[in-house]
Design an enzyme around this catalytic site. Structure first.
Site, PDB file in Angstrom:
ATOM      1  N   ALA A  70       0.865  -1.179   0.000  1.00  0.00           N
ATOM      2  CA  ALA A  70       0.000   0.000   0.000  1.00  0.00           C
ATOM      3  C   ALA A  70       0.901   1.228   0.000  1.00  0.00           C
ATOM      4  O   ALA A  70       2.050   1.174   0.459  1.00  0.00           O
ATOM      5  CB  ALA A  70      -0.883  -0.016   1.237  1.00  0.00           C
ATOM      6  N   GLY A 113       0.756  -4.982   0.956  1.00  0.00           N
ATOM      7  CA  GLY A 113      -0.408  -5.035   0.077  1.00  0.00           C
ATOM      8  C   GLY A 113      -0.109  -5.680  -1.272  1.00  0.00           C
ATOM      9  O   GLY A 113      -1.021  -6.192  -1.929  1.00  0.00           O
ATOM     10  N   GLU A 116      -0.549  -9.232  -0.619  1.00  0.00           N
ATOM     11  CA  GLU A 116      -1.988  -9.457  -0.404  1.00  0.00           C
ATOM     12  C   GLU A 116      -2.760  -9.421  -1.718  1.00  0.00           C
ATOM     13  O   GLU A 116      -3.692 -10.205  -1.928  1.00  0.00           O
ATOM     14  CB  GLU A 116      -2.527  -8.406   0.579  1.00  0.00           C
ATOM     15  N   GLU A 136       4.336  -5.158   7.396  1.00  0.00           N
ATOM     16  CA  GLU A 136       3.548  -4.086   8.036  1.00  0.00           C
ATOM     17  C   GLU A 136       3.917  -3.865   9.499  1.00  0.00           C
ATOM     18  O   GLU A 136       3.814  -2.753  10.015  1.00  0.00           O
ATOM     19  CB  GLU A 136       2.045  -4.389   7.925  1.00  0.00           C
TER      20      GLU A 136
HETATM   21  N1  CAA Z   1       4.604   3.236  -0.545  1.00  0.00           N
HETATM   22  C1  CAA Z   1       5.018   4.391  -1.092  1.00  0.00           C
HETATM   23  N2  CAA Z   1       6.172   4.521  -1.763  1.00  0.00           N
HETATM   24  C2  CAA Z   1       6.950   3.434  -1.864  1.00  0.00           C
HETATM   25  C3  CAA Z   1       6.598   2.205  -1.324  1.00  0.00           C
HETATM   26  C4  CAA Z   1       5.357   2.130  -0.624  1.00  0.00           C
HETATM   27  N3  CAA Z   1       4.891   0.963  -0.111  1.00  0.00           N
HETATM   28  N4  CAA Z   1       7.570   1.319  -1.575  1.00  0.00           N
HETATM   29  C5  CAA Z   1       8.509   1.972  -2.272  1.00  0.00           C
HETATM   30  N5  CAA Z   1       8.150   3.260  -2.453  1.00  0.00           N
HETATM   31  C6  CAA Z   1       8.866   4.304  -3.141  1.00  0.00           C
HETATM   32  C7  CAA Z   1      10.010   4.840  -2.296  1.00  0.00           C
HETATM   33  O1  CAA Z   1       9.546   5.774  -1.358  1.00  0.00           O
HETATM   34  C8  CAA Z   1      10.905   5.441  -3.341  1.00  0.00           C
HETATM   35  O2  CAA Z   1      10.364   6.686  -3.723  1.00  0.00           O
HETATM   36  P1  CAA Z   1      11.307   8.001  -3.767  1.00  0.00           P
HETATM   37  O3  CAA Z   1      12.282   7.695  -4.877  1.00  0.00           O
HETATM   38  O4  CAA Z   1      10.355   9.094  -4.088  1.00  0.00           O
HETATM   39  O5  CAA Z   1      11.968   8.091  -2.433  1.00  0.00           O
HETATM   40  C9  CAA Z   1      10.726   4.492  -4.541  1.00  0.00           C
HETATM   41  O6  CAA Z   1       9.499   3.804  -4.303  1.00  0.00           O
HETATM   42  C10 CAA Z   1      11.826   3.473  -4.639  1.00  0.00           C
HETATM   43  O7  CAA Z   1      11.927   2.787  -3.395  1.00  0.00           O
HETATM   44  P2  CAA Z   1      13.321   2.645  -2.574  1.00  0.00           P
HETATM   45  O8  CAA Z   1      14.204   3.815  -2.851  1.00  0.00           O
HETATM   46  O9  CAA Z   1      12.954   2.381  -1.150  1.00  0.00           O
HETATM   47  O10 CAA Z   1      13.918   1.332  -3.274  1.00  0.00           O
HETATM   48  P3  CAA Z   1      14.889   0.251  -2.608  1.00  0.00           P
HETATM   49  O11 CAA Z   1      15.309  -0.637  -3.734  1.00  0.00           O
HETATM   50  O12 CAA Z   1      15.926   0.887  -1.766  1.00  0.00           O
HETATM   51  O13 CAA Z   1      13.941  -0.593  -1.615  1.00  0.00           O
HETATM   52  C11 CAA Z   1      11.944  -1.784  -0.956  1.00  0.00           C
HETATM   53  C12 CAA Z   1      12.881  -1.355  -2.109  1.00  0.00           C
HETATM   54  C13 CAA Z   1      12.692  -2.760  -0.038  1.00  0.00           C
HETATM   55  C14 CAA Z   1      10.752  -2.475  -1.574  1.00  0.00           C
HETATM   56  C15 CAA Z   1      11.530  -0.542  -0.129  1.00  0.00           C
HETATM   57  O14 CAA Z   1      11.046   0.430  -1.035  1.00  0.00           O
HETATM   58  C16 CAA Z   1      10.461  -0.802   0.884  1.00  0.00           C
HETATM   59  O15 CAA Z   1      10.744  -1.342   1.934  1.00  0.00           O
HETATM   60  N6  CAA Z   1       9.168  -0.412   0.582  1.00  0.00           N
HETATM   61  C17 CAA Z   1       8.102  -0.494   1.515  1.00  0.00           C
HETATM   62  C18 CAA Z   1       7.620  -1.921   1.698  1.00  0.00           C
HETATM   63  C19 CAA Z   1       6.499  -1.979   2.715  1.00  0.00           C
HETATM   64  O16 CAA Z   1       6.666  -1.668   3.876  1.00  0.00           O
HETATM   65  N7  CAA Z   1       5.291  -2.381   2.252  1.00  0.00           N
HETATM   66  C20 CAA Z   1       4.149  -2.495   3.103  1.00  0.00           C
HETATM   67  C21 CAA Z   1       3.308  -1.262   2.995  1.00  0.00           C
HETATM   68  S1  CAA Z   1       1.996  -1.228   4.180  1.00  0.00           S
HETATM   69  C22 CAA Z   1       0.746  -2.131   3.509  1.00  0.00           C
HETATM   70  O17 CAA Z   1       0.862  -2.691   2.441  1.00  0.00           O
HETATM   71  C23 CAA Z   1      -0.537  -2.189   4.300  1.00  0.00           C
HETATM   72  C24 CAA Z   1      -1.490  -3.231   3.880  1.00  0.00           C
HETATM   73  O18 CAA Z   1      -1.459  -4.340   4.357  1.00  0.00           O
HETATM   74  C25 CAA Z   1      -2.549  -2.925   2.916  1.00  0.00           C
END
Ligand code: CAA
Length: 262
Positions: A70, A113, A116, A136
């Site tokens: 998400a 998400g 999911e 999460e």
């Molecule tokens: N939401 C918003 N933006 C996201 C994102 C997310 N879930 N995941 C990645 N991005 C964005 C980053 O912010 C970044 O944007 P900017 O360049 O503007 O900073 C861009 O995508 C590239 O990401 P990274 O620079 O972080 O890339 P990386 O290769 O270093 O890392 C990753 C990749 C490990 C996937 C890391 O991006 C990450 O940990 N993302 C979040 C994963 C996460 O926590 N997901 C769960 C979300 S909560 C949820 O999903 C709730 C639910 O159950 C419905």
């Protein structure tokens, strides 16, 4: 909505009968914001209504992400009152009401998400470098789009609890070993291979395919007795179709069946 008007999706028909839906927010690793989910719902509902489509393939980008979850930036300042009153992310579940088979082709990250969303599909295929996870807990929340419900059903309660409480990522090989993923393909070939499977399924004509999906999903909700009865009713119902006559006649005549979905 015309396919060209989607902002975050690329929608195409790579083979007859197959609707390919590619998530296309690459800069955000296909983070699932409200606009993207609305478009997925529109595109899958349109494919479900389209008589020329027999199966749907949902995928992300080949190299980096199916979907990284998400959209955290969209959620960051959301209050309880807002989340509760709009019933935030309830509409993600619309995907599970699609009656045609949905095949997820997962390359790269399928986190939160994203994992999911893949689990809402009927079959998950993974590229060899795919990375799954429910991280999460690291954000101070829990999976909110089915992770605590579907993951235990798919991989078992103990394993799912470990994954959700630690938030650790897991590989395509682990996912396949645990039964979350049907098959693994080399990343570059994944979408073509999944489109081939979708084309095969689409070739069976819609009625038996829909009934099979419906019966499997119903069986997961009810007792074995009720599920068996449900299955038998659908099985009997299919005896009224032209496809049943064609399929069985073709077998006896030793030729390829040609199904019409009638
Ligand atoms: N939401 C918003 N933006 C996201 C994102 C997310 N879930 N995941 C990645 N991005 C964005 C980053 O912010 C970044 O944007 P900017 O360049 O503007 O900073 C861009 O995508 C590239 O990401 P990274 O620079 O972080 O890339 P990386 O290769 O270093 O890392 C990753 C990749 C490990 C996937 C890391 O991006 C990450 O940990 N993302 C979040 C994963 C996460 O926590 N997901 C769960 C979300 S909560 C949820 O999903 C709730 C639910 O159950 C419905």
């Amino acid at each position: 909505i015309h396919p060209a008007q989607y902002e975050h999706l690329i929608v195409s028909v790579p083979q007859p009968g197959v609707q390919l839906i590619e998530l296309n927010r690459p800069k955000a690793l296909n983070a699932l914001n409200s606009a993207l989910i609305s478009e997925i719902n529109l595109a899958t509902a349109a494919a479900d209504r389209d008589g020329s489509i027999g199966a749907i393939v949902l995928t992300g980008s080949t190299s980096r992400a199916f979907a990284a979850g998400a959209d955290i930036k969209e959620m960051k300042d959301k209050t309880f009152a807002e989340a509760y009153s709009e019933d935030f992310i309830a509409n993600w579940n619309d995907l599970t009401r699609i009656r045609k088979p949905v095949l997820a082709a997962v390359n790269g990250y399928a986190l939160g998400g994203g994992c999911e969303l893949a689990m809402m599909a009927d079959i998950i295929y993974a590229g060899d470098k795919a990375v799954f996870g429910q991280p999460e807990i690291k954000l101070g929340v829990i999976p909110g789009a089915g992770g605590t419900q579907r993951l235990p059903k798919l991989v078992g309660k103990v394993r799912a609890t470990e994954l959700i409480l630690t938030g650790r990522n897991f590989s395509a090989v682990e996912a396949e070993k645990w039964g979350l993923v049907a098959r693994i393909f080399p990343a570059e070939q994944l979408v073509d291979e999944v489109v081939k499977v979708a084309q095969e399924i689409a070739g069976y004509g819609g009625l038996a395919v829909k009934a099979a999906k419906e019966s499997i999903n119903e069986g997961l909700l009810v007792s074995l007795d009720e599920g068996l009865k449900y299955e038998r009713k659908l099985f009997h119902g299919l005896f009224s179709t032209k496809d049943k006559v064609e399929g069985m006649t073709a077998f006896v005549e030793k030729r390829q069946a040609s199904f019409k979905g009638e």
